[in-house]
Design an enzyme around this catalytic site. Structure first.
Site, PDB file in Angstrom:
ATOM      1  N   HIS A  18       0.837  -1.197   0.000  1.00  0.00           N
ATOM      2  CA  HIS A  18       0.000   0.000   0.000  1.00  0.00           C
ATOM      3  C   HIS A  18       0.868   1.242   0.000  1.00  0.00           C
ATOM      4  O   HIS A  18       2.112   1.165  -0.054  1.00  0.00           O
ATOM      5  CB  HIS A  18      -1.007  -0.022   1.149  1.00  0.00           C
ATOM      6  CG  HIS A  18      -0.397  -0.111   2.523  1.00  0.00           C
ATOM      7  ND1 HIS A  18       0.378   0.895   3.058  1.00  0.00           N
ATOM      8  CD2 HIS A  18      -0.457  -1.085   3.469  1.00  0.00           C
ATOM      9  CE1 HIS A  18       0.761   0.537   4.280  1.00  0.00           C
ATOM     10  NE2 HIS A  18       0.277  -0.660   4.545  1.00  0.00           N
ATOM     11  N   HIS A  21       3.864   1.518   2.411  1.00  0.00           N
ATOM     12  CA  HIS A  21       5.042   0.769   1.962  1.00  0.00           C
ATOM     13  C   HIS A  21       5.702   1.499   0.789  1.00  0.00           C
ATOM     14  O   HIS A  21       6.925   1.612   0.726  1.00  0.00           O
ATOM     15  CB  HIS A  21       4.651  -0.627   1.471  1.00  0.00           C
ATOM     16  CG  HIS A  21       3.868  -1.446   2.460  1.00  0.00           C
ATOM     17  ND1 HIS A  21       2.738  -2.148   2.116  1.00  0.00           N
ATOM     18  CD2 HIS A  21       4.057  -1.667   3.784  1.00  0.00           C
ATOM     19  CE1 HIS A  21       2.269  -2.782   3.178  1.00  0.00           C
ATOM     20  NE2 HIS A  21       3.046  -2.499   4.208  1.00  0.00           N
ATOM     21  N   CYS A 126       0.992  -9.261  21.617  1.00  0.00           N
ATOM     22  CA  CYS A 126       0.085  -8.905  20.517  1.00  0.00           C
ATOM     23  C   CYS A 126       0.569  -9.612  19.266  1.00  0.00           C
ATOM     24  O   CYS A 126       1.691  -9.388  18.816  1.00  0.00           O
ATOM     25  CB  CYS A 126       0.053  -7.394  20.290  1.00  0.00           C
ATOM     26  SG  CYS A 126      -0.816  -6.982  18.759  1.00  0.00           S
ATOM     27  N   CYS A 129       1.380  -7.232  16.261  1.00  0.00           N
ATOM     28  CA  CYS A 129       2.703  -6.587  16.294  1.00  0.00           C
ATOM     29  C   CYS A 129       3.814  -7.609  16.391  1.00  0.00           C
ATOM     30  O   CYS A 129       4.977  -7.270  16.215  1.00  0.00           O
ATOM     31  CB  CYS A 129       2.862  -5.674  17.506  1.00  0.00           C
ATOM     32  SG  CYS A 129       1.727  -4.331  17.591  1.00  0.00           S
ATOM     33  N   CYS A 146      -5.938  -4.065  25.523  1.00  0.00           N
ATOM     34  CA  CYS A 146      -5.787  -4.100  24.068  1.00  0.00           C
ATOM     35  C   CYS A 146      -4.484  -3.457  23.621  1.00  0.00           C
ATOM     36  O   CYS A 146      -3.979  -2.536  24.253  1.00  0.00           O
ATOM     37  CB  CYS A 146      -6.945  -3.364  23.395  1.00  0.00           C
ATOM     38  SG  CYS A 146      -8.399  -4.376  23.317  1.00  0.00           S
ATOM     39  N   HIS A 150      -3.137  -2.100  17.309  1.00  0.00           N
ATOM     40  CA  HIS A 150      -4.175  -2.878  16.630  1.00  0.00           C
ATOM     41  C   HIS A 150      -5.550  -2.802  17.288  1.00  0.00           C
ATOM     42  O   HIS A 150      -6.539  -3.216  16.691  1.00  0.00           O
ATOM     43  CB  HIS A 150      -3.738  -4.342  16.510  1.00  0.00           C
ATOM     44  CG  HIS A 150      -2.577  -4.511  15.587  1.00  0.00           C
ATOM     45  ND1 HIS A 150      -1.280  -4.389  15.997  1.00  0.00           N
ATOM     46  CD2 HIS A 150      -2.529  -4.732  14.250  1.00  0.00           C
ATOM     47  CE1 HIS A 150      -0.475  -4.562  14.972  1.00  0.00           C
ATOM     48  NE2 HIS A 150      -1.210  -4.761  13.894  1.00  0.00           N
ATOM     49  N   LYS A 299      -7.353   8.191   8.345  1.00  0.00           N
ATOM     50  CA  LYS A 299      -6.461   7.060   8.557  1.00  0.00           C
ATOM     51  C   LYS A 299      -6.628   6.061   7.423  1.00  0.00           C
ATOM     52  O   LYS A 299      -7.707   5.924   6.873  1.00  0.00           O
ATOM     53  CB  LYS A 299      -6.797   6.374   9.892  1.00  0.00           C
ATOM     54  CG  LYS A 299      -5.836   6.777  10.978  1.00  0.00           C
ATOM     55  CD  LYS A 299      -6.117   6.038  12.248  1.00  0.00           C
ATOM     56  CE  LYS A 299      -5.379   4.709  12.282  1.00  0.00           C
ATOM     57  NZ  LYS A 299      -5.648   3.961  13.503  1.00  0.00           N
ATOM     58  N   LYS A 302      -9.144  -0.014   4.926  1.00  0.00           N
ATOM     59  CA  LYS A 302      -9.146  -0.930   3.780  1.00  0.00           C
ATOM     60  C   LYS A 302      -9.738  -0.259   2.541  1.00  0.00           C
ATOM     61  O   LYS A 302      -9.188  -0.328   1.453  1.00  0.00           O
ATOM     62  CB  LYS A 302      -9.920  -2.202   4.126  1.00  0.00           C
ATOM     63  CG  LYS A 302      -9.112  -3.175   4.961  1.00  0.00           C
ATOM     64  CD  LYS A 302      -8.727  -4.410   4.140  1.00  0.00           C
ATOM     65  CE  LYS A 302      -7.470  -5.095   4.650  1.00  0.00           C
ATOM     66  NZ  LYS A 302      -7.587  -5.749   5.939  1.00  0.00           N
TER      67      LYS A 302
END
Ligand code: MSP
Length: 671
Positions: A18, A21, A126, A129, A146, A150, A299, A302
């Site tokens: 994406h 990257h 996690c 991560c 949490c 994520h 942000k 998807k």
């Protein structure tokens, strides 16, 4: 010969390539190109991170073996980069035997040196991560503790594990940072790392026995290695074993990483190497942490990712334009926003109107005024030419310095200062007016055209790391060969040599046709921009006149001002300007010092009281409406020549900038 080795993180193979990257990979590629063109022996590495529980689980869901799964996925990353003109020298996969061997060797060295020991680990993990967390680093939510990244619950793990004695390296790391102040960039991130280390390092669990998809621990195959021990070693394993000639590139000059994975690179990685017996001089030279990208202010979700799929963007705008925009828009190190309209605005203003215009008008004038015949490039040289030559030399120096400090946005700005100066030079030198003088003007016409052509040759060199294809196209029109870096030869050692030979000039189709409303609509459709969620439409409450429900006061409209005549209005010189740079005025939370291009040759300084509503980076590149004939005033000792128009909202923090609905040439009058 100088060497240069740059790396990107190796990307998790189960993600799709994406924009985030692509951003790091483009910066790495441009940096590698800059070093290549200076003749340095350069290596640029990227690849995929293929082990870990996350991959094992995902492969299970697809009912595939993990190896078949990663083989398929890795290909998407390999194929993502050439369409963006990114040319890594190597692509490493952590499932390759060459990698596994080097990782196991590194482990064994750490073990032999007493940096790895066996114990029991109990902690919160996690999987997203692939990292352990302490309780205080996590977020308390109704579903339990949490992960802060994520937002999913962490897992409690208790197992037999190998540990890396990270705590033993705390002092050595701090000394290393002290002796190598450039190791972590930017400076603010370095302070974060140092305070984290100072707050105390705990030993790190570096093996897992509860899943299998990883590199086996030498001598204890029930355990696989912690993915970060495995992944970080890619930077070394891609250079082969210690006797491999590729090892000449070690230590790495710069690891480019996102800010979220800085800790792994700036703390764990040098500590692992220290554990294996590496001396300070054999540790990486720099870790540069960049910020995160949002898309049109949101942000990256998807659905948003689809519209900024790197390959789609490259098709819609060309790879060079995407590279230019990303490197230009974001101050490297800071968070940034990918904004489609902003891309088009920059394209029109800085590529079409600025660089494209310089090329087209220069070549057009060579044909029109001199029918491309040889030029007398020297005899009528005057002050204007000397000034432009100085500007070119300054741009060369500053562009080089900016790349050396890994500041692509500054490198581009330094080159664009020259492009603007060159356009202004053509305006002022006015070869068309000289041509009207007949024989008396001929020598001046020649020198002006030769000077503009020489400046374009320099510009085509300076932009090559960012826009290699555009550079080649410009050079083709100038009748010179494309930049082909040769080791040991510095293509940036430019000499100022206006040429008389014009035989190779070839006016081609414009390199940057303007993106007008129709073309923009076609691009939007191609990218699926119309399908993404639009920000909520503003509520029509501003127009409301009757009392609102719930006793809220209706909005009060400002008193209408007294009528003025058209002539009075016409005395106001409102112009479209483009914000070239912007910074906060020290000691003021309200004032921003902006340099605005109003098409006057020199940018204007405008000090605007809008700093509570906007950050400087919100304004850079934007087109704004400026009151151009406002009497100059001094604000906190700074001269302000003009005013930026904005519409007020709920208070000082809520302002809307006035901007043209379509991109306009800078300096256009607003009436
Ligand atoms: N596999 C690890 C890295 C191991 S390196 C030894 C990893 N992979 S990742 O695919 O999740 O992330 C790779 C890089 O992409 C990180 O540097 C991360 O910061 C970056 N980005 C992911 N999303 C991003 C944005 N929205 N914006 C900018 N970069 C972001 O972590």
């Amino acid at each position: 010969m100088e060497r240069f080795y740059v790396t990107t993180p190796i990307y998790y193979v189960n993600d799709v390539p994406h924009l985030g990257h692509a951003y790091t990979t483009i910066v790495a590629d441009a940096l590698a190109r800059f070093h290549r063109m200076r003749g340095h022996d350069t290596r640029f590495l990227t690849g995929t991170d293929e082990h870990g529980q996350k991959i094992e689980r995902a492969a299970e869901e697809r009912k595939m073996s993990p190896q078949a799964f990663v083989d398929e996925l890795s290909q998407r990353f390999r194929e993502a980069w050439p369409p963006l003109e990114c040319e890594p020298d190597d692509f490493i996969r952590t499932t390759e035997p060459r990698h596994v061997k080097v990782v196991q060797e590194l482990w064994e060295k750490c073990r032999a040196n007493g940096a790895i020991y066996e114990g029991t680990y109990e902690g919160l993990y996690c999987v997203g991560c692939e990292a352990f967390y302490t309780e205080k680093e996590l977020e308390q939510t109704p579903q339990g503790l949490c992960c802060p990244i994520h937002k999913t619950p962490v897992e409690k793990l208790k197992e037999q594990s190998y540990f890396f004695k990270l705590s033993a390296f705390q002092d050595r790391l701090l000394e290393f940072y002290e002796r190598n102040p450039g190791f972590v960039s930017p400076e603010s991130r370095k302070n974060e790392v140092i305070s984290f280390v100072k707050s105390g390092l705990q030993d790190l669990s570096i093996s897992r026995a509860s899943f299998k998809w990883g590199i086996k621990v030498p001598g204890d195959p029930k355990h696989v290695m912690y993915v970060w021990f495995d992944a970080l070693t890619n930077y070394l394993s891609a250079l082969g074993e210690p006797n491999d000639p590729l090892r000449r590139y070690w230590p790495c000059d710069v690891h480019l990483v996102g800010k979220d994975i800085l800790r792994f690179h700036a703390i764990y990685w040098p500590a692992f190497l220290m554990g294996a017996g590496y001396g300070d001089a054999e540790l990486p030279r720099k870790v540069f942490a960049h910020g995160w990208m949002t898309i049109n202010g949101q942000k990256m979700s998807k659905s948003l990712r689809n519209v900024v799929e790197p390959i789609k963007l490259a098709k819609a705008f060309t790879p060079d334009v995407v590279r230019f925009y990303l490197l230009r828009e974001v101050a490297f190190g800071q968070d940034g926003d990918f904004n489609h309209s902003q891309l088009v605005a920059r394209y029109n203003a800085e590529l079409a109107d600025s660089l494209g215009n310089l090329l087209n008008r220069t070549l057009g004038l060579c044909t029109k005024l001199r029918a491309n015949s040889p030029l007398d490039a020297k005899s009528a040289r005057g002050d204007l030419e000397a000034k432009l030559e100085d500007a070119a030399k300054l741009a060369l120096q500053q562009t080089t310095l900016a790349w050396d400090e890994i500041a692509p946005h500054k490198a581009i700005e330094a080159t664009w200062v020259l492009i603007r100066a060159a356009n202004k030079y053509v305006d002022e030198a006015a070869p068309w007016a000289e041509a009207k003088k007949g024989d008396a003007g001929k020598a001046r016409v020649d020198v002006i055209l030769a000077t503009a052509l020489e400046t374009l040759r320099w510009i085509s060199t300076l932009i090559w790391p960012v826009m290699p294809e555009v550079s080649a196209k410009i050079r083709a029109q100038l009748g010179i060969g494309r930049i082909e870096p040769v080791q040991g030869e510095n293509a940036l050692a430019l000499q100022w040599e206006p040429r008389s030979d014009t035989s190779g000039l070839a006016v081609g189709t414009p390199i940057f046709p303007k993106i007008d409303a129709d073309r923009q609509a076609a691009i939007w459709a191609e990218l699926g921009m119309n399908e993404i969620e639009k920000p909520e439409a503003p509520k029509p409450e501003a127009k409301e006149t009757k009392p609102a429900e719930g006793g809220k006061k209706p909005k009060v409209m400002a008193e209408p001002a007294a009528e003025i005549t058209y002539d009075e209005f016409a005395r106001m010189d409102l112009r479209i300007g483009q914000v070239l740079s912007c910074e906060r005025v020290p000691k003021s939370d309200k004032l921003l010092k902006c340099m605005i291009d109003l098409g006057e040759g020199q940018p204007r300084q405008v000090v605007a009281g809008i700093g509570k509503a906007f950050a400087p980076e919100d304004l850079v590149g934007k087109q704004v409406v400026v009151v151009a004939n406002l009497k100059p005033a001094k604000l906190m000792g700074l001269e302000s020549r003009g005013m930026i128009l904005a519409a007020s909202g709920e208070g000082e923090n809520d302002l809307a900038l006035l901007a043209p609905g379509k991109t306009r040439n800078v300096g256009t009058r607003v009436k």
